[in-house]
Motif scaffolding. Structure first.
Motif, PDB file in Angstrom:
ATOM      1  N   HIS A 256      38.847  32.986  52.527  1.00 61.08           N
ATOM      2  CA  HIS A 256      39.792  31.894  52.289  1.00 61.08           C
ATOM      3  C   HIS A 256      39.821  31.642  50.785  1.00 61.08           C
ATOM      4  CE1 HIS A 256      39.099  31.652  56.496  1.00 61.08           C
ATOM      5  NE2 HIS A 256      37.876  31.172  56.354  1.00 61.08           N
ATOM      6  N   HIS A 257      40.960  31.188  50.291  1.00 64.84           N
ATOM      7  CA  HIS A 257      41.069  31.052  48.838  1.00 64.84           C
ATOM      8  C   HIS A 257      41.476  29.634  48.426  1.00 64.84           C
ATOM      9  CE1 HIS A 257      40.461  35.309  48.491  1.00 64.84           C
ATOM     10  NE2 HIS A 257      41.448  35.532  49.347  1.00 64.84           N
ATOM     11  N   PRO A 258      40.580  28.918  47.753  1.00 66.55           N
ATOM     12  CA  PRO A 258      40.951  27.617  47.188  1.00 66.55           C
ATOM     13  C   PRO A 258      41.680  27.828  45.859  1.00 66.55           C
ATOM     14  CG  PRO A 258      38.602  28.041  46.857  1.00 66.55           C
ATOM     15  CD  PRO A 258      39.162  29.237  47.556  1.00 66.55           C
ATOM     16  N   CYS A 311      42.415  31.264  42.036  1.00 67.26           N
ATOM     17  CA  CYS A 311      41.432  30.983  43.076  1.00 67.26           C
ATOM     18  C   CYS A 311      40.180  30.461  42.382  1.00 67.26           C
ATOM     19  CB  CYS A 311      41.098  32.230  43.879  1.00 67.26           C
ATOM     20  SG  CYS A 311      39.822  31.890  45.118  1.00 67.26           S
ATOM     21  N   MET A 313      37.113  30.460  43.631  1.00 67.68           N
ATOM     22  CA  MET A 313      35.908  31.242  43.912  1.00 67.68           C
ATOM     23  C   MET A 313      35.690  32.127  42.678  1.00 67.68           C
ATOM     24  SD  MET A 313      34.947  31.020  47.328  1.00 67.68           S
ATOM     25  CE  MET A 313      35.663  30.523  48.891  1.00 67.68           C
ATOM     26  N   HIS A 316      36.325  35.687  42.708  1.00 68.19           N
ATOM     27  CA  HIS A 316      37.692  36.129  42.982  1.00 68.19           C
ATOM     28  C   HIS A 316      38.554  36.152  41.727  1.00 68.19           C
ATOM     29  CE1 HIS A 316      37.203  35.070  47.525  1.00 68.19           C
ATOM     30  NE2 HIS A 316      36.376  35.999  47.100  1.00 68.19           N
ATOM     31  N   MET A 387      42.556  36.910  41.088  1.00 70.39           N
ATOM     32  CA  MET A 387      43.546  35.913  41.499  1.00 70.39           C
ATOM     33  C   MET A 387      43.733  34.868  40.425  1.00 70.39           C
ATOM     34  SD  MET A 387      42.675  35.189  45.447  1.00 70.39           S
ATOM     35  CE  MET A 387      43.090  36.397  46.696  1.00 70.39           C
TER      36      MET A 387
END
Ligand SMILES: [Cu+2]
Length: 458
Positions: A256-258, A311, A313, A316, A387
């Protein structure tokens, strides 16, 4: 299905075989009758912008929007320096975006040029079960070389996705996915001037190779927006004052990407389940886009500048070379590099002071691979990858071409603190501890915060 194949339906008022067959044959005609004239760009909607991507062209035949998707291998550039052999649609990954209007009746022909079967599942679309695209469950897989026809009317609006539902782990890991946008027939609410679509996904491509390893479950080393890793991602260009919508989809395998946007607060206005009621639109600066979901955010771009959007993370926003290295932060390597270079002239210990400067120093990387991070920016090296993209908001622009880097107004830049300023504000700088810069002090350092009076720590 012919009338003679139709099963007898038990029930209080069973229909005859003939009635049932006729009803079935009429189902498509009825669906089409309930559809509306094909929605037109410019008239019924403002077209969505797909950074680094495209919108699938269509033609109108007898009031039906007709599309053609071809699944097949693609040579795809993730960022300058890395070309992968991936799978996609119509020569692209992600596949081109389908842009529709609520009430459109569509026919989508799907040709399979892959070496194995495939299907297309219309993720989040409300449709007859037979059109749902699940191999074995709702349709046979499309064999290599064959073309099938999907046909349905869309009765909803929002952001959705399409992807195979045959050998998903391989086919989606190879890059097969695309976005679907359905505009409302009669839009409500403030008009959006700039509307963007970004598909998030992740890939495992070992440095120096070109094929994604679709068996990989955790070590993804290429994290992409519309299948591009920074610095391959195109900026989102907006004129100051415009209302902006950004639609995110996530069809990555495991993460999942915040996604965090700098410089703004926004509202999450929709998911693939529909619009979020205004009363429930939580203000955010980061939107979590779970696997198999879409999220749309909106804000008014009232602050000019180059605003990072990425993103959050941290793994990422790294490219290939930043993963799977031994942790050297804080290690005193002494004359190790010097000794090693006698044997390997390009040797460099990875990251004894952190990783920030390594890509900048131009470390030797394998052919067809991208360094950990980065690109030259207006104020030095931007040590981000994966990202990461830039929202470029500019006053009074007349074109959405990349305007270059933002020129910060005088007096708003970060500058080195002057002795006068330090003195004025009572900032006392302790001398650095007497150990190497990459080492850990052997004795306790001066009490942290000793320079600041405690009463200022409320
Ligand atoms: Cu992420």
């Amino acid at each position: 299905m012919g009338a003679d194949e139709a099963p007898k339906v038990p029930g209080p008022q069973p229909v005859t075989v003939a009635e049932h067959g006729a009803a079935h044959a009429d189902a498509q005609a009825q669906a089409q009758a309930k559809s509306l004239p094909p929605g037109e760009p410019g008239k019924d909607y403002t077209p969505v912008v797909v950074p680094n991507g495209s919108t699938l062209p269509w033609k109108v035949v007898d009031g039906v929007k007709v599309f053609h998707l071809t699944a097949g291998p693609v040579q795809h550039e993730f960022a300058p320096g890395l070309v992968g052999t991936v799978w996609g649609y119509n020569g692209q990954s992600p596949g081109p975006m389908l842009e529709l209007v609520d009430g459109d009746h569509i026919r989508v022909y799907v040709t399979n040029r892959l070496p194995e079967k495939t299907t297309v599942h219309w993720h989040g679309i409300l449709l007859p079960n037979g059109q749902d695209g699940v191999s074995g469950l709702t349709q046979p897989g499309i064999p290599p070389g064959e073309t099938v026809k999907y046909e349905f009317t869309v009765h909803q609006q929002g952001t959705f996705m399409y992807h195979p539902h045959f050998d998903e782990m391989t086919q989606m890991g190879m890059g097969m996915m695309g976005m679907i946008v359905i505009h409302p027939r009669n839009p409500k609410g403030p008009k959006v001037a700039r509307d963007f679509s970004i598909m998030l996904t992740e890939w495992a491509i070992k440095a120096g190779t070109s094929r994604p390893d679709t068996n990989e479950m955790s070590e993804f080393n290429i994290l992409t927006m519309n299948s591009k890793a920074f610095p391959g991602t195109a900026p989102l260009v907006v004129k100051t004052g415009e209302r902006v919508r950004i639609r995110f989809g996530n069809l990555g395998a495991m993460d999942h990407h915040p996604v965090h946007l700098h410089g703004y607060q926004f509202r999450v206005v929709a998911t693939d389940g529909g619009d979020v009621d205004p009363a429930g639109q939580q203000p955010e600066t980061t939107v979590l886009v779970p696997v198999g979901s879409t999220r749309a955010i909106e804000f008014v771009a009232d602050a000019p500048g180059d605003w990072a959007m990425h993103c959050h993370m941290t793994h990422h926003v790294m490219n290939q070379m930043g993963h799977g290295l031994p942790n050297m932060v804080g290690v005193d390597t002494g004359d190790l590099d010097e000794q090693m270079r006698k044997l390997l002239p390009d040797y460099m210990t990875m990251g004894p002071t952190g990783m920030g400067e390594m890509a900048e120093m131009g470390m030797k990387i394998p052919e067809n691979s991208i360094a950990m991070v980065g690109a030259d920016g207006p104020h030095g090296y931007i040590d981000m990858g994966g990202m990461f993209t830039v929202l470029k908001v500019r006053d009074g622009i007349t074109s959405y071409e990349d305007p270059g880097w933002y020129a910060q107004p005088k007096g708003t830049e970060v500058v080195t603190a002057s002795p006068e300023e330090l003195k004025r504000d009572g900032i006392v700088i302790d001398p650095p501890p007497a150990v190497p810069a990459n080492g850990t002090p052997s004795a306790p350092a001066a009490t942290p915060g000793a320079a600041m009076p405690h009463e200022q720590h409320h």
